[in-house]
Design an enzyme around this catalytic site. Structure first.
Site, PDB file in Angstrom:
ATOM      1  N   ASP A  19       0.841  -1.208   0.000  1.00 15.71           N
ATOM      2  CA  ASP A  19       0.000   0.000   0.000  1.00 15.71           C
ATOM      3  C   ASP A  19       0.876   1.257   0.000  1.00 15.71           C
ATOM      4  O   ASP A  19       2.006   1.240   0.496  1.00 15.71           O
ATOM      5  CB  ASP A  19      -0.899  -0.033   1.254  1.00 15.71           C
ATOM      6  CG  ASP A  19      -2.085   0.894   1.122  1.00 15.71           C
ATOM      7  OD1 ASP A  19      -2.316   1.446   0.025  1.00 15.71           O
ATOM      8  OD2 ASP A  19      -2.783   1.087   2.132  1.00 15.71           O
ATOM      9  N   HIS A  36       3.021   3.133  -8.887  1.00 10.57           N
ATOM     10  CA  HIS A  36       2.865   1.693  -9.138  1.00 10.57           C
ATOM     11  C   HIS A  36       4.125   1.137  -9.815  1.00 10.57           C
ATOM     12  O   HIS A  36       4.554   0.026  -9.515  1.00 10.57           O
ATOM     13  CB  HIS A  36       1.626   1.431 -10.000  1.00 10.57           C
ATOM     14  CG  HIS A  36       0.332   1.823  -9.333  1.00 10.57           C
ATOM     15  ND1 HIS A  36       0.044   1.518  -8.019  1.00 10.57           N
ATOM     16  CD2 HIS A  36      -0.745   2.514  -9.788  1.00 10.57           C
ATOM     17  CE1 HIS A  36      -1.157   1.994  -7.702  1.00 10.57           C
ATOM     18  NE2 HIS A  36      -1.650   2.610  -8.758  1.00 10.57           N
ATOM     19  N   LEU A 130      11.324 -20.105  -5.064  1.00  9.19           N
ATOM     20  CA  LEU A 130      10.325 -19.236  -4.421  1.00  9.19           C
ATOM     21  C   LEU A 130       8.999 -19.356  -5.162  1.00  9.19           C
ATOM     22  O   LEU A 130       8.956 -19.251  -6.389  1.00  9.19           O
ATOM     23  CB  LEU A 130      10.793 -17.764  -4.468  1.00  9.19           C
ATOM     24  CG  LEU A 130       9.759 -16.719  -4.027  1.00  9.19           C
ATOM     25  CD1 LEU A 130       9.468 -16.842  -2.523  1.00  9.19           C
ATOM     26  CD2 LEU A 130      10.245 -15.293  -4.338  1.00  9.19           C
TER      27      LEU A 130
HETATM   28  C1  FPP Z   1      -1.864   0.116  -3.378  1.00  9.87           C
HETATM   29  O1  FPP Z   1      -1.401   1.437  -3.428  1.00  9.87           O
HETATM   30  C2  FPP Z   1      -1.336  -0.645  -4.476  1.00  9.87           C
HETATM   31  C3  FPP Z   1      -2.067  -1.237  -5.464  1.00  9.87           C
HETATM   32  C4  FPP Z   1      -3.537  -1.192  -5.513  1.00  9.87           C
HETATM   33  C5  FPP Z   1      -1.451  -1.956  -6.561  1.00  9.87           C
HETATM   34  C6  FPP Z   1      -0.215  -2.712  -6.257  1.00  9.87           C
HETATM   35  C7  FPP Z   1       0.536  -2.808  -7.503  1.00  9.87           C
HETATM   36  C8  FPP Z   1       1.861  -2.741  -7.637  1.00  9.87           C
HETATM   37  C9  FPP Z   1       2.826  -2.713  -6.541  1.00  9.87           C
HETATM   38  C10 FPP Z   1       2.373  -2.649  -9.016  1.00  9.87           C
HETATM   39  C11 FPP Z   1       3.080  -3.773  -9.559  1.00  9.87           C
HETATM   40  C12 FPP Z   1       2.653  -5.110  -9.117  1.00  9.87           C
HETATM   41  C13 FPP Z   1       3.191  -6.211  -9.646  1.00  9.87           C
HETATM   42  C14 FPP Z   1       2.838  -7.536  -9.116  1.00  9.87           C
HETATM   43  C15 FPP Z   1       4.126  -6.126 -10.749  1.00  9.87           C
HETATM   44  P1  FPP Z   1      -2.464   2.597  -3.592  1.00  9.87           P
HETATM   45  O2  FPP Z   1      -2.584   2.894  -5.039  1.00  9.87           O
HETATM   46  O3  FPP Z   1      -3.747   2.226  -2.942  1.00  9.87           O
HETATM   47  O4  FPP Z   1      -1.770   3.768  -2.819  1.00  9.87           O
HETATM   48  P2  FPP Z   1      -2.462   4.918  -1.975  1.00  9.87           P
HETATM   49  O5  FPP Z   1      -3.231   4.258  -0.868  1.00  9.87           O
HETATM   50  O6  FPP Z   1      -1.312   5.720  -1.474  1.00  9.87           O
HETATM   51  O7  FPP Z   1      -3.346   5.674  -2.929  1.00  9.87           O
END
Ligand code: FPP
Length: 239
Positions: A19, A36, A130
């Site tokens: 997150d 992301h 893994l």
């Molecule tokens: C939460 O941050 C994150 C996500 C909803 C997406 C997670 C995705 C990645 C880490 C990208 C790549 C993943 C892979 C497997 C290659 P948020 O957008 O909710 O952040 P915020 O709460 O600060 O808005």
């Protein structure tokens, strides 16, 4: 396989709620997708750490069933990022012995993303350093409902009796039937919520929350979480 090891502080499986990508980007005046993208680099770093520490299972909450409610361009960007990640990281997966799995309602993914995912799962199926489990279009309540439906159908068809339904049988009907339960849950960016992630499987997991945003969560931060886990007193309900 379903339950955690009851050996104190054996670390077989780490689950992560990644997150804070959006806030990381906002702090830098960048579009959310840049957060992301930086988050994808943290995925690479944490996989490497698991391999170095002989942790055989890593489950990442990459896209929840609720994330479909995000703006279209963010969803499209995340799906393309995932697709690119799967294609470009394939040589690394091979070299590092990473086997890919996915859990969730995968039929909802765009066809191109799903194809990239299926190819990556197939191409990595003989790797064994893994197990990287991506939760995609995943919601724990949906998973529990799906399992309950399957079990009810088996009872109705006379394949099993109601008396057969216990914790073990239930676990075997979850998307995670092939994996042990997580020992450690890491959540980045400081929120104190489970957000519909592995509700059944996390029953006995130790929870580690850090304020660090996911794109800044690299090997040093991961080591901190593992050290903290090692110092916990896991009792599994006993005294
Ligand atoms: C939460 O941050 C994150 C996500 C909803 C997406 C997670 C995705 C990645 C880490 C990208 C790549 C993943 C892979 C497997 C290659 P948020 O957008 O909710 O952040 P915020 O709460 O600060 O808005």
């Amino acid at each position: 396989m379903s339950q955690s090891s009851t050996q104190p502080n054996a670390l077989q499986h780490v689950a992560v709620i990644m997150d804070g990508n959006g806030r990381w980007a906002k702090e830098r005046g960048l579009p959310r997708l840049e957060g992301h993208k930086a988050g994808a680099e943290s995925v690479r770093a944490v996989c490497q750490s698991c391999i170095e520490k002989n942790i055989p299972y890593l489950t990442l909450y990459a896209f929840s069933s609720e994330n479909w409610k995000r703006p279209r361009h963010e969803i499209d960007g995340l799906m393309s990022l995932l697709e690119r990640f799967l294609k470009t990281k394939m040589p690394d997966f091979k070299r590092q012995g990473i086997r890919l799995h996915a859990i969730g309602r995968l039929d909802r993914l765009p066809p191109k993303t799903r194809k990239a995912l299926e190819d990556a799962i197939e191409k990595t199926k003989d790797n064994n350093n893994l197990n990287l489990i991506l939760s995609l279009s995943y919601g724990s309540r949906e998973e529990i409902v799906d399992a309950t439906r399957d079990i009810a159908m088996e009872v109705a068809a006379g394949k099993i009796s109601i008396q057969d339904v216990d914790n073990e049988l239930f676990s075997q009907h979850l998307y995670t039937a092939d994996f042990p339960d997580p020992d450690l849950l890491i959540r980045t960016s400081g929120e104190l919520r489970l957000s519909n992630f592995l509700l059944w499987q996390l029953s006995y997991a130790e929870i580690y929350v850090t304020k660090v945003f996911w794109p800044d969560f690299r090997q040093e931060e991961f080591n901190r979480a593992v050290d903290e886990f090692a110092s916990r007193n896991r009792r599994f309900g006993k005294v």
